[in-house]
Design an enzyme around this catalytic site. Structure first.
Site, PDB file in Angstrom:
ATOM      1  N   PRO A 108       0.770  -1.002   0.128  1.00 27.37           N
ATOM      2  CA  PRO A 108       0.097   0.031  -0.042  1.00 27.37           C
ATOM      3  C   PRO A 108       0.888   1.283   0.032  1.00 27.37           C
ATOM      4  O   PRO A 108       2.141   1.265   0.819  1.00 27.37           O
ATOM      5  CB  PRO A 108      -0.890  -0.163   1.398  1.00 27.37           C
ATOM      6  CG  PRO A 108      -0.303  -1.395   1.867  1.00 27.37           C
ATOM      7  CD  PRO A 108       0.572  -1.889   1.311  1.00 27.37           C
ATOM      8  N   GLY A 110       1.852   4.986   0.700  1.00 27.94           N
ATOM      9  CA  GLY A 110       1.574   5.994   1.673  1.00 27.94           C
ATOM     10  C   GLY A 110       1.534   5.336   3.160  1.00 27.94           C
ATOM     11  O   GLY A 110       1.293   6.153   4.045  1.00 27.94           O
ATOM     12  N   SER A 115       7.823   1.440  -0.284  1.00 26.90           N
ATOM     13  CA  SER A 115       7.569   0.889  -1.638  1.00 26.90           C
ATOM     14  C   SER A 115       8.860   1.606  -2.796  1.00 26.90           C
ATOM     15  O   SER A 115       9.116   0.629  -3.488  1.00 26.90           O
ATOM     16  CB  SER A 115       6.321   1.439  -2.108  1.00 26.90           C
ATOM     17  OG  SER A 115       6.126   2.718  -1.846  1.00 26.90           O
ATOM     18  N   ALA A 117      11.940   1.737  -2.180  1.00 25.34           N
ATOM     19  CA  ALA A 117      13.130   1.039  -2.153  1.00 25.34           C
ATOM     20  C   ALA A 117      12.687  -0.467  -2.736  1.00 25.34           C
ATOM     21  O   ALA A 117      13.724  -0.915  -3.300  1.00 25.34           O
ATOM     22  CB  ALA A 117      13.639   0.804  -0.758  1.00 25.34           C
ATOM     23  N   ALA A 118      11.542  -1.082  -2.451  1.00 24.55           N
ATOM     24  CA  ALA A 118      11.256  -2.181  -3.178  1.00 24.55           C
ATOM     25  C   ALA A 118      11.405  -2.351  -4.497  1.00 24.55           C
ATOM     26  O   ALA A 118      11.896  -3.033  -5.236  1.00 24.55           O
ATOM     27  CB  ALA A 118       9.904  -2.962  -2.467  1.00 24.55           C
ATOM     28  N   ASP A 159      15.578   0.719   4.377  1.00 24.35           N
ATOM     29  CA  ASP A 159      14.557   0.186   3.508  1.00 24.35           C
ATOM     30  C   ASP A 159      15.300  -0.678   2.295  1.00 24.35           C
ATOM     31  O   ASP A 159      14.667  -1.779   2.120  1.00 24.35           O
ATOM     32  CB  ASP A 159      14.016   1.327   2.565  1.00 24.35           C
ATOM     33  CG  ASP A 159      13.045   2.335   3.391  1.00 24.35           C
ATOM     34  OD1 ASP A 159      13.251   2.184   4.736  1.00 24.35           O
ATOM     35  OD2 ASP A 159      12.320   2.934   3.002  1.00 24.35           O
TER      36      ASP A 159
HETATM   37  O1  PMV Z   1       9.334   7.115   7.131  1.00 21.44           O
HETATM   38  P1  PMV Z   1      10.272   5.939   6.631  1.00 21.44           P
HETATM   39  O2  PMV Z   1       9.844   4.710   6.681  1.00 21.44           O
HETATM   40  O3  PMV Z   1      11.110   6.477   5.657  1.00 21.44           O
HETATM   41  O4  PMV Z   1      11.455   5.732   7.881  1.00 21.44           O
HETATM   42  C1  PMV Z   1      12.466   6.969   8.300  1.00 21.44           C
HETATM   43  C2  PMV Z   1      13.256   6.497   9.257  1.00 21.44           C
HETATM   44  C3  PMV Z   1      14.146   7.818  10.012  1.00 21.44           C
HETATM   45  O5  PMV Z   1      14.898   7.027  10.944  1.00 21.44           O
HETATM   46  C4  PMV Z   1      13.315   8.742  10.738  1.00 21.44           C
HETATM   47  C5  PMV Z   1      14.949   8.463   8.928  1.00 21.44           C
HETATM   48  C6  PMV Z   1      15.940   7.328   8.389  1.00 21.44           C
HETATM   49  O6  PMV Z   1      16.572   7.690   7.227  1.00 21.44           O
HETATM   50  O7  PMV Z   1      16.420   6.355   9.042  1.00 21.44           O
END
Ligand code: PMV
Length: 325
Positions: A108, A110, A115, A117-118, A159
């Protein structure tokens, strides 16, 4: 004669269990690959432009790999970024000539499940395989992280690492220090997500400014997050539900103290706990976005209680990372 081969690769999305934000300061994080994947299929085309279609998002466009230009055909300018990830991924895997790139998502959008990175990881593997180049997982993970850095300016390797390797991974800022945790039992995790998504760059910057202004307060919070992640690592390995839940709740309090929580997230976090979750916290950057709840024996109750006002679903750990289909 036109090369009629067709290659499909897929890679899973991810969720952060512990350590978002503190990971930016070299503290450990624990994240899991989830059983929602991006599928990328490549075929040769006859003309000299590469066509990309991401049907689930209604995004399509043409890439000129030689001149590195993108022409968006359908989708909003905001969604153009997805074509950028795909173009750079094709180039990293030494793609020449023109391709048809078809992307299918069961991740999904958002929901903070990584998504982009995948898609990046799956595109690199599909293109390398098409071009008959053998890449190790380590190389795929590094190339995909470079693509994210090139497109986003800043990105942690969380990710791309999870999309490549799958499983549950304990990692620190230094990607060399990456340990796959052997967790044999299923993790009963529910994801809830708000309709608004926080801006990761701005949220990370907000924490940086707070730390700069008040290091004597913020540094101990980051140290506590490190202790939480280390305790959680042990609890996950032992299948110690109670401690996993407790540490999630503490982590949520610490993230709130850093200023990345929101009222909408809090509402989901408390709804989950009220309906039997052992622990719950925001996941990812915060400021909107998603939360996770740890719900042994209570998955359905938690999903339906959050679904009354936001979106929620259960996820399972994807033990397999990137793969050819
Ligand atoms: O919101 P996401 O899944 O892109 O995660 C960000 C995670 C942080 O630690 C806030 C930033 C990072 O680059 O690790």
């Amino acid at each position: 004669m036109l090369d009629s081969r067709q290659v499909t690769a897929s890679a899973p999305g991810k969720t952060i269990l512990f350590g978002e934000h503190s990971v930016v300061y070299g503290k450990p994080a624990i994240a899991a690959a989830v059983d929602k994947r991006a599928y990328v299929t490549l075929k040769k085309r006859e003309d000299n432009l590469t066509h990309v279609s991401v049907g689930d998002l209604g995004v399509s466009g043409f890439l000129d790999l030689k001149n590195r230009t993108i022409k968006l055909v359908t989708g909003s300018p905001f969604q153009r970024g997805i074509l950028e990830y795909i173009m750079r991924s094709l180039l990293k895997a030494e793609t020449e000539g023109s391709m048809d790139v078809d992307v299918r998502l069961d991740i999904p959008i958002g929901a903070g499940l990584g998504s982009s990175a995948a898609i990046t990881v799956a595109t690199i593997m599909a293109a390398a395989s098409f071009n008959q180049i053998k890449l190790t997982n380590e190389t795929i993970s590094n190339l995909a992280h470079q693509v994210e850095l090139d497109v986003q300016g800043a990105a942690s390797p969380i990710d791309t690492t999870l999309s490549t390797y799958g499983g549950v991974i304990y990692l620190s800022k230094n990607p060399q220090k990456l340990t796959k945790l052997q967790i044999n039992n299923e993790l009963p995790i529910v994801i809830g997500y708000t309709s608004t998504r926080g801006n990761t760059g701005e949220l990370v910057e907000g924490v940086r400014q707070k730390r700069e202004a008040r290091p004597e307060i913020i540094n101990p919070i980051l140290d506590s997050m490190e202790a939480v992640a280390n305790g959680a690592r042990q609890a996950l390995l032992n299948g110690d539900h109670k401690t996993i839940g407790l540490l999630m709740n503490i982590n949520q309090g610490l993230l709130d103290a850093l200023g990345v929580n929101t009222e909408d997230l809090s509402k989901m976090v408390f709804t989950a706990r009220d309906n039997g979750a052992m622990g719950s916290k925001l996941t990812g950057a915060g400021g909107g976005g998603s939360m996770i709840a740890y719900c042994p024996g209570k998955v359905e109750e938690v999903v339906s209680s959050i679904n009354q006002f936001e979106n929620a679903f259960q996820i399972n750990v994807a033990h397999e990372g990137v793969r050819l289909e």
